[in-house]
Design a protein around this motif. Structure first.
Motif, PDB file in Angstrom:
ATOM      1  N   ALA A 145       1.305 -34.498  14.418  1.00  0.00           N
ATOM      2  CA  ALA A 145       1.527 -35.073  13.083  1.00  0.00           C
ATOM      3  C   ALA A 145       0.501 -34.564  12.075  1.00  0.00           C
ATOM      4  O   ALA A 145       0.873 -34.020  11.026  1.00  0.00           O
ATOM      5  CB  ALA A 145       1.535 -36.597  13.163  1.00  0.00           C
ATOM      6  N   THR A 170       0.248 -38.455  18.343  1.00  0.00           N
ATOM      7  CA  THR A 170       0.212 -37.052  18.733  1.00  0.00           C
ATOM      8  C   THR A 170      -0.550 -36.225  17.702  1.00  0.00           C
ATOM      9  O   THR A 170      -0.567 -36.549  16.513  1.00  0.00           O
ATOM     10  CB  THR A 170       1.633 -36.500  18.881  1.00  0.00           C
ATOM     11  OG1 THR A 170       1.534 -35.088  18.998  1.00  0.00           O
ATOM     12  CG2 THR A 170       2.483 -36.832  17.678  1.00  0.00           C
ATOM     13  N   ALA A 178       6.330 -36.635  20.666  1.00  0.00           N
ATOM     14  CA  ALA A 178       5.442 -37.745  20.316  1.00  0.00           C
ATOM     15  C   ALA A 178       4.267 -37.867  21.273  1.00  0.00           C
ATOM     16  O   ALA A 178       3.304 -38.560  20.979  1.00  0.00           O
ATOM     17  CB  ALA A 178       6.221 -39.047  20.283  1.00  0.00           C
ATOM     18  N   GLY A 189       8.741 -33.592  10.554  1.00  0.00           N
ATOM     19  CA  GLY A 189       9.013 -34.951  11.007  1.00  0.00           C
ATOM     20  C   GLY A 189       9.824 -34.944  12.297  1.00  0.00           C
ATOM     21  O   GLY A 189       9.542 -35.700  13.225  1.00  0.00           O
ATOM     22  N   TYR A 190      10.813 -34.040  12.371  1.00  0.00           N
ATOM     23  CA  TYR A 190      11.637 -33.982  13.583  1.00  0.00           C
ATOM     24  C   TYR A 190      10.808 -33.517  14.780  1.00  0.00           C
ATOM     25  O   TYR A 190      10.919 -34.054  15.876  1.00  0.00           O
ATOM     26  CB  TYR A 190      12.830 -33.036  13.359  1.00  0.00           C
ATOM     27  CG  TYR A 190      13.808 -33.566  12.346  1.00  0.00           C
ATOM     28  CD1 TYR A 190      14.658 -34.623  12.686  1.00  0.00           C
ATOM     29  CD2 TYR A 190      13.890 -33.036  11.062  1.00  0.00           C
ATOM     30  CE1 TYR A 190      15.558 -35.131  11.751  1.00  0.00           C
ATOM     31  CE2 TYR A 190      14.782 -33.541  10.136  1.00  0.00           C
ATOM     32  CZ  TYR A 190      15.616 -34.585  10.487  1.00  0.00           C
ATOM     33  OH  TYR A 190      16.498 -35.082   9.575  1.00  0.00           O
ATOM     34  N   THR A 220       7.620 -33.864  15.220  1.00  0.00           N
ATOM     35  CA  THR A 220       6.712 -34.935  15.629  1.00  0.00           C
ATOM     36  C   THR A 220       7.447 -35.958  16.477  1.00  0.00           C
ATOM     37  O   THR A 220       6.938 -36.430  17.492  1.00  0.00           O
ATOM     38  CB  THR A 220       6.140 -35.628  14.386  1.00  0.00           C
ATOM     39  OG1 THR A 220       5.764 -34.629  13.459  1.00  0.00           O
ATOM     40  CG2 THR A 220       4.940 -36.457  14.752  1.00  0.00           C
ATOM     41  N   GLU A 221       8.670 -36.302  16.041  1.00  0.00           N
ATOM     42  CA  GLU A 221       9.421 -37.294  16.805  1.00  0.00           C
ATOM     43  C   GLU A 221       9.716 -36.793  18.205  1.00  0.00           C
ATOM     44  O   GLU A 221       9.597 -37.514  19.185  1.00  0.00           O
ATOM     45  CB  GLU A 221      10.734 -37.615  16.087  1.00  0.00           C
ATOM     46  CG  GLU A 221      10.716 -38.966  15.397  1.00  0.00           C
ATOM     47  CD  GLU A 221      11.932 -39.123  14.514  1.00  0.00           C
ATOM     48  OE1 GLU A 221      13.052 -38.886  15.012  1.00  0.00           O
ATOM     49  OE2 GLU A 221      11.762 -39.483  13.337  1.00  0.00           O
ATOM     50  N   ALA A 222      10.099 -35.517  18.285  1.00  0.00           N
ATOM     51  CA  ALA A 222      10.471 -34.961  19.573  1.00  0.00           C
ATOM     52  C   ALA A 222       9.264 -34.836  20.502  1.00  0.00           C
ATOM     53  O   ALA A 222       9.366 -35.050  21.703  1.00  0.00           O
ATOM     54  CB  ALA A 222      11.126 -33.595  19.370  1.00  0.00           C
TER      55      ALA A 222
END
Lengths: 430, 338
Positions: free
Chosen positions: A158, A155, A207, A200-201, A203-205
């Motif tokens: 990031a 994504t 993606a 970081g959170y 980006t994870e959510a």
């Protein structure tokens, strides 16, 4: 005397027409007489050299011109050639993609590293050519994030978060630096870490927001890997090298000794050892399952290695400056960072250019060492998969010539740029 | 010596680390991919093709295991390893198994704490000479110049062989296989000696391979096979019995052509047990009943894999020799599926 006896002196009243110089004294013939056939030794050497060139060309030219470009294996090449001399260049037409991008980079995504490569030129231009408008530097700042996104995929969030972290850190630094430099740096660092941690959170959510197909590091290879390692490591080791060089000259003992120990340790260890540490030994100290990216490990090691050498080159430049320059800077009332930035470093770096370029060139070639730790860079690709395929085992010259050509192009370009830069900065005719 | 202790220490550390994740089978199934360490490139044994697909004799073992465990022969992440990185990669858990023409030796099995799960290729040091020399046996090589890679066990084997046969030779030390190839072709040495499979692969790259002959003598034992870490016997069993299934399949006449037909049930109870129509062997391994059927279906039985990648119909042209079934005078002898 006849003229005297006649009593009339001869006086020419018109100028003689200009004659062309003798054929031997003009044009190419003169040049050849002077340069190629001046005396027996010279003549002999000329003839011998021409013969040697003829011999070399008569071997190389038929081999190149007779080359086979469309066979499917070395055996087919031999059948087509039927005993005549000729290169089997079909290996390049069949495997060019692996030589450039590695075995496992997805073929339909080749445009991404290619685009990253093309974008590198506008990004580098404002750094390399100082007469370009300074506003273009914004492209240089954005390039690493864009290139990362293009090559590794995933994504776009990031790299944006990474960028946001840097920007936030810079803003905090600007606010606090007036109080003290240490507070500014520390505040900046903390801000960046907080932004990245929160990011970081996100980006994870998210993606899959504007995501390219992600490509893991182990799938990088070929000349692309050499370029990634070379460009990243040179650009990171340059600032690090400056810091180390200044640290080594520092009057604060702890900083000085840390820098000295670091530089001497790294310079005392072969690069290949550091690469083995990166690949093999680190694997034991990391918890199992945690996958600390191999390319990142290698980049860190090569950067540390190169920065130690660059530091020494820059130290040479600093030492070459007359003492008076330092004293002059002090006497105008500049503080340490101003003196370094405005007076010392511009001169020291100019002196260091040839040495720095030397290290950049050799570092770029040293990136081929990663083939020893089972990474498929250009050399690893040739030595491993391609020469081990049943189809192409035995094709040596064609592959190594191709590799040499790629490396020569890049290294010659770097060298030409540095000579141009030296001419631009030449101020010693004062 | 120091290197060996270091290696052992490092491997020991790896063992401590890897005991945390003992159940390799669960890891592999959770990951959905088998991490298989292979050679960075060895003709016939492991190399990617133009499309980046790995293929070869060693690679086929990885694919068979992946098919047995994950029901997908392409669910393999091939992690190429050089001779220097292979053992640490396995010990640190970076790869689940190595299938990388690795010789089964005492110290690797015991000292480095690995478990060899069988032998997929019996190699050994051989000799190659020019046909024009008219040599038919290594005993005729008295006074020959021999190209030999320095610092390898081949060097020691060679000295032993010539001394025990009481004949003299002159060694020509060389560094790499590529260099040996050039020296040998240029006539710097009469004989080139290295592992027989390597000789055959090198000979396959010559312009006129038929001008060179491999002598019948094999002077050392090099059993090559897949290996896994100590400490996870279930996973070791899976790799071992997948290889045995390939070998047994050839002995029992199960091929990729007739496997669909045979798996419906036959009069031979061993075939039935192997292919899962009888008994519960798969369940004992922690897999389903069709595991061996899937492994064999990937590229056929051992003999079919051999013929496809290194056999006599390929440019490498290796004959079965020691790698024939025990019923044909070779060493392949898979324990019964019972």
């Amino acid at each position: 005397m006849p003229s005297k006896s006649s009593g009339v002196a001869f006086v020419r009243e018109t100028q003689l027409p200009e004659l062309p110089p003798p054929t031997f004294e003009t044009g190419p013939i003169k040049w050849m007489r002077q340069n190629l056939f001046k005396g027996v030794t010279s003549t002999f050497l000329t003839v011998a050299s021409v013969y040697a060139i003829y011999l070399a060309l008569s071997m190389v030219l038929p081999w190149v011109l007779n080359g086979i470009w469309n066979a499917n294996s070395i055996r087919e090449c031999r059948v087509i050639l039927d005993g005549a001399a000729g290169g089997c260049f079909s290996v390049l037409t069949e495997r060019w993609n692996q030589l450039l991008f590695g075995v496992t980079y997805p073929a339909d995504q080749y445009w991404r590293p290619a685009l990253a490569f093309v974008l590198m030129f506008p990004a580098l231009a404002p750094v390399l050519f100082s007469h370009l408008p300074r506003k273009l530097l914004i492209s240089t700042v954005l390039y690493p994030f864009a290139a990362f996104w293009l090559i590794w995929g995933g994504t776009i969030i990031a790299p944006l978060i990474a960028l946001a972290g840097f920007i936030a850190a810079y803003l905090v630094y600007r606010r606090l630096v007036s109080a003290s430099f240490a507070a500014g740096s520390l505040g900046g660092l903390c801000t960046a870490v907080i932004v990245w941690w929160l990011g970081g959170y996100i980006t994870e959510a998210a993606a899959s927001v504007i995501a390219l197909e992600p490509v893991p590091s182990r799938n990088m290879g070929g000349f692309m890997l050499n370029m990634i390692l070379g460009v990243v490591c040179v650009s990171l080791s340059f600032p690090l090298g400056i810091v180390l060089a200044l640290g080594r000259q520092s009057s604060m003992p702890i900083i000085k000794w840390i820098c000295v120990m670091f530089i001497e340790f790294i310079r005392g260890v072969p690069l290949i050892t550091l690469l083995f540490v990166a690949n093999v030994v680190l694997a034991y100290f990391l918890p199992p399952g945690s996958n600390f990216d191999l390319i990142l490990r290698v980049i860190i090691m090569i950067t540390l290695f190169a920065s130690a050498y660059i530091a020494e080159v820059i130290r040479g430049g600093l030492a070459a400056l007359p003492r008076g320059q330092y004293e002059a800077a002090d006497s105008v009332g500049l503080d340490y960072s101003q003196a370094m930035r405005l007076i010392i470093l511009p001169q020291a770096l100019k002196i260091s250019i040839p040495g720095i370029v030397n290290i950049a060139v050799s570092l770029f070639k040293d990136t081929t060492l990663v083939s020893v730790i089972s990474m498929f860079d250009l050399v690893g690709m040739i030595r491993g998969p391609i020469l081990a395929s049943t189809d192409w085992n035995g094709v040596y010259w064609e592959l190594w010539l191709f590799a040499s050509l790629l490396f020569f192009t890049v290294c010659y370009g770097i060298s030409q740029y540095s000579q141009w830069l030296e001419r631009q900065l030449a101020t010693d005719h004062r | 010596m120091l290197k060996r202790y270091l290696m052992a220490a490092v491997t020991g550390l790896g063992m401590i680390a890897s005991t945390v994740t003992a159940a390799t089978l669960d890891d592999v199934q959770a990951r959905g991919k088998l991490n298989c360490g292979v050679n960075t490139g060895l003709v016939g044994f492991a190399a990617p093709d133009a499309n980046g697909e790995w293929a070869g004799f060693d690679v086929a073992v990885c694919r068979a295991v992946a098919a047995a465990v994950l029901n997908d022969a392409s669910a393999v992440e091939f992690l190429p390893q050089t001779g220097k990185t292979r053992f640490t990669a396995l010990a640190s858990g970076e790869v689940d198994m190595l299938s990388r023409n690795t010789t089964w030796t005492f110290s690797r099995d015991v000292d480095l704490k690995f478990e060899f799960t069988g032998v997929n290729y019996y190699d050994g040091q051989g000799f190659m000479v020019n046909r024009d020399l008219g040599v038919s046996s290594a005993g005729d090589l008295d006074g020959a110049t021999v190209c030999i890679q320095t610092g390898t066990t081949t060097e020691l084997n060679l000295a032993d062989f010539f001394r025990s046969n009481n004949i003299s030779y002159e060694p020509v030390p060389i560094e790499t296989n590529a260099e040996a190839r050039q020296q040998y072709l240029a006539g710097s040495c009469d004989v080139y000696t290295t592992d027989a499979s390597g000789l055959a692969a090198t000979r396959a790259t010559f312009e006129n391979p038929d001008d060179h002959v491999l002598l019948p003598e094999i002077i050392s034992k090099e059993p090559l096979g897949p290996l896994v870490r100590h400490g996870d016997n279930q996973w070791g069993d899976i790799v071992r019995w997948t290889l045995n299934a390939l070998i047994s399949a050839e002995e029992l006449g199960v091929t990729s052509a007739n496997i669909a037909e045979l798996s419906a049930g036959t009069n031979n109870p061993e075939i039935n047990r192997l292919l899962g129509s009888e008994g519960n062997l798969g369940e004992m391994l922690g897999l389903d009943a069709d595991w061996a059927k899937r492994a064999i279906s990937v590229a056929g039985n051992y003999g079919e894999i051999f013929d496809a990648y290194i056999g006599e119909s390929t440019p490498i042209g290796l004959s079965r020799g020691l790698n024939a079934q025990w019923t044909d005078g070779g060493l392949l002898y898979a324990p019964p599926f019972r």
